[in-house]
Design a protein around this motif. Structure first.
Motif, PDB file in Angstrom:
ATOM      1  N   CYS A  57       0.844  -1.204   0.000  1.00  0.00           N
ATOM      2  CA  CYS A  57       0.000   0.000   0.000  1.00  0.00           C
ATOM      3  C   CYS A  57       0.876   1.251   0.000  1.00  0.00           C
ATOM      4  N   LYS A  58       1.892   1.286   0.861  1.00  0.00           N
ATOM      5  CA  LYS A  58       2.784   2.449   0.939  1.00  0.00           C
ATOM      6  C   LYS A  58       3.484   2.699  -0.392  1.00  0.00           C
ATOM      7  N   GLN A  87      -7.028  -0.762   6.843  1.00  0.00           N
ATOM      8  CA  GLN A  87      -7.154   0.569   7.413  1.00  0.00           C
ATOM      9  C   GLN A  87      -6.230   1.559   6.724  1.00  0.00           C
ATOM     10  N   LYS A  88      -5.022   1.081   6.377  1.00  0.00           N
ATOM     11  CA  LYS A  88      -4.088   1.946   5.642  1.00  0.00           C
ATOM     12  C   LYS A  88      -4.676   2.351   4.291  1.00  0.00           C
ATOM     13  N   LEU A  89      -5.294   1.405   3.602  1.00  0.00           N
ATOM     14  CA  LEU A  89      -5.888   1.697   2.302  1.00  0.00           C
ATOM     15  C   LEU A  89      -7.058   2.665   2.437  1.00  0.00           C
ATOM     16  N   HIS A  92      -6.126   6.185   2.813  1.00  0.00           N
ATOM     17  CA  HIS A  92      -5.694   6.803   1.563  1.00  0.00           C
ATOM     18  C   HIS A  92      -6.785   6.750   0.488  1.00  0.00           C
ATOM     19  N   ARG A  93      -8.030   6.540   0.948  1.00  0.00           N
ATOM     20  CA  ARG A  93      -9.224   6.657   0.112  1.00  0.00           C
ATOM     21  C   ARG A  93      -9.302   5.593  -0.992  1.00  0.00           C
ATOM     22  N   PHE A  94      -8.808   4.388  -0.694  1.00  0.00           N
ATOM     23  CA  PHE A  94      -8.994   3.282  -1.625  1.00  0.00           C
ATOM     24  C   PHE A  94     -10.348   2.630  -1.398  1.00  0.00           C
ATOM     25  N   ASN A  95     -10.800   1.908  -2.396  1.00  0.00           N
ATOM     26  CA  ASN A  95     -12.084   1.219  -2.344  1.00  0.00           C
ATOM     27  C   ASN A  95     -11.857  -0.221  -1.877  1.00  0.00           C
TER      28      ASN A  95
END
Length: 232
Positions: A57-58, A87-89, A92-95
């Motif tokens: 994700c990072k 939660q990390k995704l 960062h506004r991922f679906n």
């Protein structure tokens, strides 16, 4: 009481930490193009993302910040192995479409195979993986594409940093155990706590190993503290 040492890729202020790996985030756009995926036509080739690590994700987020064309990945539903990565995704506004119930690689693959039938997933992964997730999906005839998003690299550490005998060592990834062994070998008096089954699975047969009841670093630390009180 036994000393507790977290074997990790970054420092944790709650416990003594030995940093045996460094994470290198890799360029993603070139790797995607090598998969014959045009960013402008991404939805025709990819309709699901797979993440089994927060570092993937990072890496994607870092690449998106450097190239706005990659922002399209936020729109594609993501299948995620655990709550922490999910939660990390979300931050960062991922679906996020699906979060695994089983946070171990083999269990996660069993969960998502039925969900990915007739889908075209793209797996953001480490250079080296031990869970066999990719193999299991391909064997199930999932039309999987893969991008190496990051690499675990071993740090060479001075031998004076080797933990004392009878220490309880916490491992949060298979690569951390392997890097620790590369640097220090293994003292038979150590006890080892694994964050999950995938990490536990790389322990050698002579290792006194335990699995944390919950898959988080904080849980591993608390579990190790409990062991330190109980073990002779």
């Amino acid at each position: 009481m036994r000393e507790i040492v977290l074997i990790n890729s970054k420092e944790n202020l709650k416990v003594k930490t030995l940093i045996v790996n460094k994470i290198e985030l890799l360029p993603i756009k070139k790797a995607i193009l090598e998969q014959h995926i045009e960013i402008q036509k991404l939805h025709k080739k990819v309709d699901a993302l797979i993440f089994t690590s927060k570092y993937a994700c990072k890496s994607l987020v870092k690449n998106m910040q450097e190239d706005s064309m990659l922002e399209v990945f936020r729109e594609i539903p993501a299948f995620v192995i655990g709550e922490n990565t999910a939660q990390k995704l979300i931050e960062h506004r991922f679906n996020v479409e699906y979060v695994g119930i089983d946070s171990h690689g083999s269990g996660f693959s069993s969960e998502i195979i039925p969900l990915l039938k007739n889908r075209k997933p793209l797996y953001f992964r480490a250079k080296k993986i031990v869970s066999g997730l990719d193999t299991k999906l391909l064997e199930a005839k999932i039309k999987l594409k893969q991008v190496i998003a990051y690499e675990n690299k071993t740090n060479i550490i001075d031998k004076s940093y080797k933990p004392a005998p009878k220490s309880i060592l916490i491992f949060t990834a298979p690569s951390h155990y392997l890097a620790f062994k590369q640097n220090f070998g293994w003292d038979g008096s150590y006890s080892a706590v694994a964050i999950g089954m995938t990490t536990f699975g790389v322990f050698d047969s002579d290792v006194e190993g335990f699995i944390s009841p919950m898959q988080s670093i904080d849980s591993c630390i608390e579990f190790a503290k409990d062991l330190a009180l109980k073990l002779p």
